[in-house]
Enzyme design. Structure first.
Site, PDB file in Angstrom:
ATOM      1  N   GLY A 195       0.791  -1.223   0.000  1.00 58.38           N
ATOM      2  CA  GLY A 195       0.000   0.000   0.000  1.00 58.38           C
ATOM      3  C   GLY A 195       0.818   1.265   0.000  1.00 58.38           C
ATOM      4  N   LYS A 198       9.904   2.294   0.691  1.00 56.06           N
ATOM      5  CA  LYS A 198       8.771   2.295   1.613  1.00 56.06           C
ATOM      6  C   LYS A 198       8.394   3.740   1.901  1.00 56.06           C
ATOM      7  CE  LYS A 198       7.461   0.376   6.143  1.00 56.06           C
ATOM      8  NZ  LYS A 198       7.939  -0.470   7.266  1.00 56.06           N
ATOM      9  N   GLY A 248      -0.259   6.392   1.325  1.00 51.92           N
ATOM     10  CA  GLY A 248       0.918   5.761   0.755  1.00 51.92           C
ATOM     11  C   GLY A 248       2.238   6.364   1.173  1.00 51.92           C
ATOM     12  N   ASP A 308       1.342 -11.381   6.965  1.00 49.22           N
ATOM     13  CA  ASP A 308       2.011 -10.637   5.900  1.00 49.22           C
ATOM     14  C   ASP A 308       3.356 -10.081   6.356  1.00 49.22           C
ATOM     15  OD1 ASP A 308      -0.083  -9.011   7.343  1.00 49.22           O
ATOM     16  OD2 ASP A 308       1.031  -7.371   6.420  1.00 49.22           O
ATOM     17  N   ASP A 338       9.540  -5.498   8.817  1.00 48.28           N
ATOM     18  CA  ASP A 338       8.559  -4.525   9.278  1.00 48.28           C
ATOM     19  C   ASP A 338       8.786  -4.154  10.746  1.00 48.28           C
ATOM     20  OD1 ASP A 338       6.525  -2.793   9.754  1.00 48.28           O
ATOM     21  OD2 ASP A 338       4.983  -3.976   8.765  1.00 48.28           O
TER      22      ASP A 338
END
Length: 502
Positions: free
Chosen positions: A101, A122, A135, A264, A274
């Site tokens: 996203g 990112k 985003g 995810d 992450d």
């Protein structure tokens, strides 16, 4: 899927050598895309060592063209950036379509040792998977991921790494306007359990995805047959389970709480990925939770192995038809593989904890280890500092441990510990040195990282660089960094929370 924006991004040759094997092999899981325009790209930090290992020119990356690529404003001339699709379970609830996203996979680079890595941006702007989000990302969370991922790398824990952070000159609205930034992230790949959860709902994609993952991460398995009792897909599952069990043991051994262990965010490579709401514990507490969105403590420190095993069960479900065309046989084989997770984790954790207290090469005395954990929990001892204090104890300096714990409380356990160490027949000073080699002095302490990120957001990167220098040399005590080893005051820890940064 939506098509790419009509106005193509300018190209640059500042970074070259990209390949796109994932997008070529699994095009339905990608959408060609480009980053948003960047008003005023400014390089905040560049990982020169990582750049050089990837065969990239540091000078070129620091040039205007290089910074434009790292910000997403330009694309490499030989790259076809894509946003990737995946689904996943978030806090136990299934989301059928997640995807990148706010991320953009520029492509793949082969490093100087012949290893393949993804280079992903990112915070580079909205994609077809943004689900109403903007985003973008802001400086604080991007610098957090940079510092913590590099700290994990220095601790020899498998992790994605950070190549650069670029300020965009764009204000991003969260609780208020904050300065925007883009992180350039390097990963063995961005294949996740969630990628397989999406592919299994498109059966023509599942086998090609599994074969791609095997060839990329576990090429020895490609020689195994596609069917039979020990086929490549069952062994693939077993191998990922083993990798992930080792990984979560390493997290807990350094007091790391991931905070958002959704499927995810569970990689097929076995890397940590992450670093949104992550944190490190000060006082040892298996129930430690920092993430503001983990209301039930699903991903608390001590529940991380169970949470990971749950995620791996979802991975096993996705592979069932490849493991066996007979459902009951596939379920039985996958269940047996999952049941081995607990033993894998226990072996890795107990071996690692034994090393932290100097009991290398001896039969593991789990009661001795468990009693230490109970002592640390009951007295709220600092996780990182206690192991260094035990090494000092062996060198004849009891002060660090006595400052944390009254001798009458520690003496019974210390007597048992010294008896166990005597069985090694090794000089205590040597054991202390071995302990220091696996027990860091410096971790990204929450209060120090919080201070550094606040200063960086305000334009002062000096505290950030100082902390980064310390945590990337975690085993090297230096007088000028002594304050960075101190745990946070209780007044800070009691109210500290972390956020995803979205």
């Amino acid at each position: 899927m939506s098509a790419a924006p009509e106005s193509p991004a300018p190209t640059s040759t500042a970074i070259a050598g990209f390949e796109n094997t994932f997008a070529e092999a699994l095009a339905p899981l990608t959408v060609a895309w480009q980053g948003a325009e960047v008003p005023e790209p400014t390089l905040l930090i560049l990982n020169d060592e990582l750049a050089e290992s990837l065969g990239l020119s540091v000078a070129a990356l620091r040039s205007d063209d290089g910074v434009a690529i790292l910000s997403g404003a330009a694309r490499p001339a030989d790259a076809t950036p894509v946003a990737t699709a995946y689904s996943g379970h978030q806090f136990g609830g299934y989301a059928p379509m997640l995807g990148d996203g706010r991320a953009l996979l520029l492509g793949e680079l082969v490093d100087t040792a012949g290893r393949r890595f993804d280079l992903q941006l990112k915070g580079s702007g909205p994609t077809p998977f943004s689900r109403g989000g903007d985003g973008f990302a802001v400086i604080g969370p991007m610098l957090r991921e940079y510092l913590v991922s590099e700290a994990m790398h220095a601790l020899d824990i498998p992790t994605t790494r950070s190549l650069a952070v670029v300020a965009t000159g764009r204000d991003v609205h969260r609780d208020g306007a904050e300065p925007g930034a883009v992180l350039a992230r390097v990963a063995a790949s961005h294949l996740r359990v969630g990628t397989f959860e999406l592919a299994v709902r498109h059966p023509d994609l599942l086998r090609p995805l599994a074969d791609y993952a095997i060839n990329r991460h576990y090429p020895d398995l490609a020689e195994l047959p596609e069917s039979g009792d020990r086929n490549r897909y069952l062994v693939f599952l077993e191998t990922v389970i083993e990798r992930q069990a080792a990984l979560v043991a390493q997290w807990i051994l350094v007091g790391f709480v991931h905070g958002v262990m959704n499927t995810d965010n569970t990689t097929i490579s076995g890397e940590t990925i992450d670093y949104g709401p992550c944190a490190f514990i000060d006082a040892y507490d298996p129930d430690a939770v920092f993430s503001s969105i983990d209301h039930g403590g699903r991903y608390r420190l001590g529940n991380q192995p169970a949470a990971l095993k749950w995620n791996l069960a979802r991975f096993a479900e996705a592979l069932l038809t490849l493991i066996s065309p007979v459902p009951d046989d596939g379920i039985a084989a996958a269940t047996a593989a999952l049941e081995a997770f607990d033993d894998h984790y226990e072996r890795h954790f107990a071996t690692g904890l034994s090393a932290k207290v100097g009991l290398v090469g001896l039969a593991i005395d789990r009661s001795l280890l468990d009693d230490l954990l109970t002592l640390m929990h009951h007295h709220r001892l600092d996780w990182t500092g206690t192991f260094r204090a035990l090494a000092d104890e062996l060198r004849g300096d009891p002060a660090p441990l006595d400052d944390a714990l009254p001798r009458e409380a520690s003496a019974p356990w210390l007597a048992r510990w010294r008896t166990a160490l005597a069985d090694r027949g090794v000089d205590p000073a040597q054991i202390a040195a071995e302990m220091d080699a696996v027990n860091p002095v410096y971790i990204p302490r929450n209060h120090r990282l919080d201070d550094a990120l606040r200063a960086a957001t305000a334009g002062d990167l000096v505290p950030f660089h100082r902390l980064l220098d310390a945590v990337t040399h975690p085993y090297e005590p230096r007088d000028e960094w002594s304050d960075l080893a101190d745990p946070a005051p209780e007044s800070f820890s009691a109210g500290f929370r972390t956020f995803c940064g979205t």
